[in-house]
Scaffold this active site. Sequence first.
Site, PDB file in Angstrom:
ATOM      1  N   HIS A 156     -10.342 -18.112  28.464  1.00 22.31           N
ATOM      2  CA  HIS A 156     -11.893 -17.521  29.003  1.00 22.31           C
ATOM      3  C   HIS A 156     -11.358 -16.613  30.010  1.00 22.31           C
ATOM      4  O   HIS A 156     -10.430 -16.824  30.747  1.00 22.31           O
ATOM      5  CB  HIS A 156     -12.621 -18.908  29.413  1.00 22.31           C
ATOM      6  CG  HIS A 156     -13.685 -18.568  30.563  1.00 22.31           C
ATOM      7  ND1 HIS A 156     -13.481 -18.603  31.766  1.00 22.31           N
ATOM      8  CD2 HIS A 156     -15.055 -17.991  30.133  1.00 22.31           C
ATOM      9  CE1 HIS A 156     -14.667 -17.981  32.346  1.00 22.31           C
ATOM     10  NE2 HIS A 156     -15.466 -17.665  31.379  1.00 22.31           N
ATOM     11  N   ASN A 157     -11.920 -15.441  30.034  1.00 22.71           N
ATOM     12  CA  ASN A 157     -11.706 -14.653  31.149  1.00 22.71           C
ATOM     13  C   ASN A 157     -10.122 -14.375  31.191  1.00 22.71           C
ATOM     14  O   ASN A 157      -9.540 -14.437  32.099  1.00 22.71           O
ATOM     15  CB  ASN A 157     -12.211 -14.658  32.427  1.00 22.71           C
ATOM     16  CG  ASN A 157     -13.880 -14.643  32.488  1.00 22.71           C
ATOM     17  OD1 ASN A 157     -14.411 -14.246  31.367  1.00 22.71           O
ATOM     18  ND2 ASN A 157     -14.331 -15.020  33.467  1.00 22.71           N
ATOM     19  N   ASP A 189     -13.985  -8.286  28.996  1.00 29.42           N
ATOM     20  CA  ASP A 189     -14.966  -7.852  29.392  1.00 29.42           C
ATOM     21  C   ASP A 189     -15.088  -6.306  29.568  1.00 29.42           C
ATOM     22  O   ASP A 189     -14.112  -6.000  30.651  1.00 29.42           O
ATOM     23  CB  ASP A 189     -15.353  -8.683  30.837  1.00 29.42           C
ATOM     24  CG  ASP A 189     -15.875  -9.981  30.373  1.00 29.42           C
ATOM     25  OD1 ASP A 189     -16.163 -10.346  29.410  1.00 29.42           O
ATOM     26  OD2 ASP A 189     -15.954 -10.737  31.259  1.00 29.42           O
ATOM     27  N   HIS A 211     -14.376  -8.430  35.539  1.00 29.74           N
ATOM     28  CA  HIS A 211     -15.551  -9.388  35.716  1.00 29.74           C
ATOM     29  C   HIS A 211     -16.740  -8.848  36.272  1.00 29.74           C
ATOM     30  O   HIS A 211     -16.660  -8.702  37.640  1.00 29.74           O
ATOM     31  CB  HIS A 211     -14.977 -10.704  36.370  1.00 29.74           C
ATOM     32  CG  HIS A 211     -16.029 -11.918  35.929  1.00 29.74           C
ATOM     33  ND1 HIS A 211     -15.718 -13.125  36.613  1.00 29.74           N
ATOM     34  CD2 HIS A 211     -17.037 -12.117  35.364  1.00 29.74           C
ATOM     35  CE1 HIS A 211     -16.768 -14.111  35.952  1.00 29.74           C
ATOM     36  NE2 HIS A 211     -17.501 -13.371  35.517  1.00 29.74           N
ATOM     37  N   GLU A 263     -12.523  -4.614  20.569  1.00 26.08           N
ATOM     38  CA  GLU A 263     -11.634  -3.874  20.201  1.00 26.08           C
ATOM     39  C   GLU A 263     -11.593  -3.018  19.411  1.00 26.08           C
ATOM     40  O   GLU A 263     -12.134  -3.503  18.234  1.00 26.08           O
ATOM     41  CB  GLU A 263     -10.146  -4.828  20.210  1.00 26.08           C
ATOM     42  CG  GLU A 263      -8.967  -4.123  20.506  1.00 26.08           C
ATOM     43  CD  GLU A 263      -8.363  -3.415  19.234  1.00 26.08           C
ATOM     44  OE1 GLU A 263      -8.114  -1.987  19.264  1.00 26.08           O
ATOM     45  OE2 GLU A 263      -8.354  -3.953  18.053  1.00 26.08           O
TER      46      GLU A 263
END
Length: 891
Positions: free
Chosen positions: A258-259, A290, A305, A339
């Site tokens: 995550h992130n 992100d 973020h 991507e």
Amino acid sequence: MSVRSHQQHPKVRNVFNLDFPNSDHLVKTLTVVTGPDMVNLTYHNFFAYKEKVTQNWAADILSIAYNPSRNNACRQVFMEKIQFKLHSSLSLAVFISILSIYKMFPADKKRVEGALASAHLPKGKGDTMKPDVFTEAAFKLFLMSLCPRPEIYEIFTSYSAKAKPYMTKESLAKFVNEKQRDSRLNEELFPRFRPDQVKALIEKYEPCSSNSNRGQISPEGLLFYLMGPETSVVILDKLAKCQDMSQPLPHYLIKSSHNTYLTAGQFSGVSSPEMYRQCLLAGCRCLELDCWKGKPPDEEPIITHGFTMTTEILFKDVIEAIAESAFKTSQYPVILSFENHCVFSHEQMKPGLQIPSPAELMGKILIKNKKGSHGKPSQACPKKTEESEQPIVTASAGQEPNQTGPTNPEDQCVTGGTAGQEVTAYEEMSAIVNYIQPTKFISFDNSRKKNKSYLISSFVETKGESMISKTAVEFVEYNKRQMSRIYPKGTRMDSSNYSPQPFWNAGCQMVALNYQTMDFPMQHNMSLFEFNGRTGYLLKHDLLRRSDKKFDPYCERIDTIVANTLTIKIYSGQFLSDKSVKTGVEVEIIGLPGDPKKKYRTRWSTTPNAINPVWNEEPFVFEKILLPDMASLRVVVHEEGGKFLGHRIIPIEALQSGFQHICLRSESNMPLTLPALFVYIEVKDYIPAAFAGTVQLLSVPISRKRILICMLMPNLEPEPNMDSPSPANTISVEAEPVPIIQPSVVGPIQSVEHVTEPEARPNTPDVDPEAALATELTPDPKVDSTTCTDPNSNVDPTSNVDSTLDVNSNVVPTPDPDVESTPVADPAIAPVPPSEPSSSDPAPEDSTPPDDNEGNTSDSSMSRIYLKQLHAYSTSQKFGHTYTFKGFSLF
């Protein structure tokens, strides 16, 4: 640790002129990245004269650093590392410094001094010694003096002859077969140790050649055996790629982050492309990007973020890091959110079709992104939802590849909470989105009707927990068909993690965690995905894949699965801390909600001794582990103040039974060289307390016959005089203490003189208990039903090879003169005088014993019920014998 063929650090690029157009220095550079975790890294830069040199170095270093077998090596390997490290500390004078030994074992300097003296080595801090003096034998003697093992001598003396300093070959064979063998194994498929195998163990581990020549092993030899690869706590075959990789993608748990770009907190953390390298090299297969529009004038895409104070990184740097590291440790597909530089097939998915398997997608990158309309981009949607991890590309999500516009209201644009407004998917991006298309979750019924395996929905952890608690079965069914992704709630600003186990129990494929935080959930995640060759994919349990099975994670019983009982005794620890402190151990099971929840803790060690603390406590028992294939054992060591010292998390299915050394791991799940625990682990099939005594008898083939007679002849008493010579035609039974069968189960006991030994038949796997019971309770056509039912019958009981007894008869059959045996003797039952009918005695009017409780179930009926209950616990392949008794068979 990571290895790559060039370095992004500006100073390195400037020194070697890496950006010069005609420079070939770039392909000759090698950077080794090390550190205690994925954030605190150190860069070691190398430059070779040939390109091939750096490539070979990188490949070799990676093969060592990410070798699952080496990271799960036995205790002996870690001790060899210590000796090598001391030898590698040679000074310019080619001498080993004694000071380096003191620094390696700083917990008790007086102990180190005494151990050096015992090993006849120099002990002064300023002294040195030649490498040929510090031999392997001297090193072992030093360690044994520094860290005495009284618990090993206790185990040794329990199996060795009295007052003998050795254990014979026969005693060692008994020890190995009784203590080091998994009781769940079928003896036909996994036979016990043979004498020649035991002899080979003695020759390998006994340090004294005279003992070895005589087939004897000393306490030191036993210790070395218990540190060797034969007693590794992990089943090494489970570490290699051993699972079927040809199932559809939703049938796997996928290691997810995550992130991924963040190195710290969610609000003001630093972003780094290096995190993508580290996660990929750690086996992660699902990365999150992100993407945002960069600053003018170039507006080059960035990753950060949104609406926070986190730093920005260039999108191209992230893509470069992914392209460089995507398939270094695993060739199976990588899933990205956004991507567009990778070549990808344009296969179109349709409803009802399953996503291809990991094997079919090897070396591919899958794009998890919304499917947009072809042509002019649509206007961004200002509305926010709870799905903060949604990709930044909008338009009609979830539509079929051949559609050109949104078809369902729920499939229209959805924006992320922290991402703000999203941009639109153009035709080029939309064309490469095929297998993983995010969509807003409406309901399980809606998803079932659509039947689109390529649609994936994301759930914040709180929403996921609510769905599991309220609609667990439906969530499991949803995850059989298509994928779900779980991500941390927004209030985890410190990048802490939630427990992934409840979501794995429901079959959720992408349980995304914050890789920059090495807390317990992350340790559990990394430990689990270390298996199956570190591919980043784990095949879900059969119950979480098959459409004809329904599974509730909150169940208290699973009919098709044999539950396990795990027993663990913590004996001792070795080199747990570099300080002289009191230590303690905590043990727990991580699995289904119905599994044992209790955390067991040892007392703190009696003295501040971190070198070899010993805990003399009762074993910890986790009685009923419902689904062993989905549960793990966690062992963690703390010092008295609560400081974490080391841990280990191992799946139950990968645990070896027996005496084991558990080599501990750091908080970031990296192997620690010195700290270890010595434990005894036993994993066996769960047996309810009501059947424990019976199964104990059945575990010994001869004893099985005794309990069989007791069940089918409830009124059974043994031969009165156990010291008298053996009469002919009686069965030999070892006089071993066994639990008395409760009269309420099998009724009162009467006497029986003999029963011939039936033949064993091969184990029959996958037998339906009800069908098998019906078959087994059918009288054998080869056996005369009148045999031995009437003492005055004209039928000769010896004419039948298999002597039989009627369960309602009190008459003893005539012995077979061709059978040679010894009397039945059971010390658990008090002997009573026998009552043998003679040929001259008149036949009794009723040979059935009177029932003291009228209206109760008869002894015969109760025996049949008991047989049925026992059969329910005998369908696994663990029991290798079948006994037949007057047409009835048991196991």
